[in-house]
Design a protein around this motif. Sequence first.
Motif, short mmCIF file in Angstrom:
data_model
loop_
_atom_site.label_atom_id
_atom_site.label_comp_id
_atom_site.label_asym_id
_atom_site.label_seq_id
_atom_site.Cartn_x
_atom_site.Cartn_y
_atom_site.Cartn_z
N HIS A 259 0.82 -1.25 0.04
CA HIS A 259 0.11 -0.03 0.17
C HIS A 259 0.87 1.24 -0.16
O HIS A 259 2.05 1.21 0.02
CB HIS A 259 -1.18 0.00 1.22
CG HIS A 259 -0.50 -0.10 2.51
ND1 HIS A 259 0.41 -0.99 3.27
CD2 HIS A 259 -0.50 1.03 3.55
CE1 HIS A 259 0.58 -0.73 4.25
NE2 HIS A 259 0.10 0.42 4.62
N ASP B 85 5.32 4.48 5.11
CA ASP B 85 6.37 3.31 5.88
C ASP B 85 6.42 2.12 5.12
O ASP B 85 7.15 1.17 5.78
CB ASP B 85 5.71 3.17 7.29
CG ASP B 85 4.58 2.66 7.46
OD1 ASP B 85 3.73 3.35 6.81
OD2 ASP B 85 4.16 1.81 8.41
N HIS B 86 5.70 2.03 3.90
CA HIS B 86 5.86 0.86 3.33
C HIS B 86 6.12 1.23 1.69
O HIS B 86 6.63 0.23 1.06
CB HIS B 86 4.39 -0.03 3.03
CG HIS B 86 3.94 -0.27 4.37
ND1 HIS B 86 4.11 -1.76 4.70
CD2 HIS B 86 3.39 0.32 5.37
CE1 HIS B 86 3.60 -1.67 5.96
NE2 HIS B 86 3.16 -0.73 6.58
N ASP C 219 -0.92 -4.07 6.00
CA ASP C 219 -1.30 -3.55 7.35
C ASP C 219 -3.05 -3.58 7.10
O ASP C 219 -3.39 -3.26 6.16
CB ASP C 219 -1.13 -1.91 7.43
CG ASP C 219 0.20 -1.65 7.75
OD1 ASP C 219 1.20 -2.52 7.96
OD2 ASP C 219 0.73 -0.47 7.70
N HIS D 198 5.71 -5.26 12.21
CA HIS D 198 4.98 -3.98 12.46
C HIS D 198 4.23 -3.90 13.78
O HIS D 198 3.07 -3.60 14.01
CB HIS D 198 3.62 -4.06 11.37
CG HIS D 198 3.53 -2.59 10.72
ND1 HIS D 198 2.44 -2.00 11.60
CD2 HIS D 198 3.67 -1.87 9.86
CE1 HIS D 198 2.25 -0.80 11.05
NE2 HIS D 198 3.18 -0.87 9.78
ZN LIG Z 1 2.71 0.47 8.22
#
Ligand SMILES: [Zn+2]
Length: 246
Positions: free
Chosen positions: A60, A64-65, A167, A220
Amino acid sequence: MQLQFVGCGDAFGSGGRFNTCFHVVGGRSNFLIDCGASSLIALKKLGIERNAIRAILITHFHADHFGGLPFFILDSQFFSKRVEPLVIAGPPGLREWFVTALETAFPGAAKTKQRFDLQLRELEPGAQVELDEVRVTPYLVRHGKPEGRFFALRIEVEDRVIAYTGDTEWTETLVTAARNADLFIAEAYFRDKSVPLHLDLATLERHLPEIAAQRVILTHMSDDMLAQRGDVGFETAEDGLIVQIR
Ligand SMILES: [Zn+2]
Ligand SMILES: [Zn+2]
């Protein structure tokens, strides 16, 4: 085949961990799963040969990804001197988000033509695609708006199956994505606290028998979860940890 946790942190630096990025290397495959904002630093810290990476699979568009791509691309262009082709695959909207991310990080960068063949592939939920010896099936998960742009990934590579939740709060698609996987990497943001859009270990645990993965590793994690990781009875990720996938 091995998977190394280049980064297994969340968006907020919990535990001083790098943002999400996993590096998979097999006899005929070499790819990343996610490329969070700090991933170029983490890749360099671990001495990973960037030009050997042939694909980057994105779950996504949260920073942070996904936010490491501008750094990775500029490094490829100007420092690692990449000539090898690169495939980046992710949810619908990838092409637009890629330009937005590049232009936000380094204005003008999106107009620079790479010296290597760069292919951006937008994946359709539930549809398997073959990318350079790797078969990837994305599944829609629940992690925010707009819906349709958040994936869990089931990755079949050299007779092994790696699944990653991305996530998400609990959703039944995770069962399909991860069923009988050799390695299931699952978000465990909290231990018991149920919050929208993220997965807690108590909820995950109730569904693990149905998923029946060979091995489960939690990732995570928030500070709350990290503080308890020694007594949860599950393997937990660490930055730099290498896992052999048998
Ligand atoms: Zn994340
Ligand atoms: Zn996210």
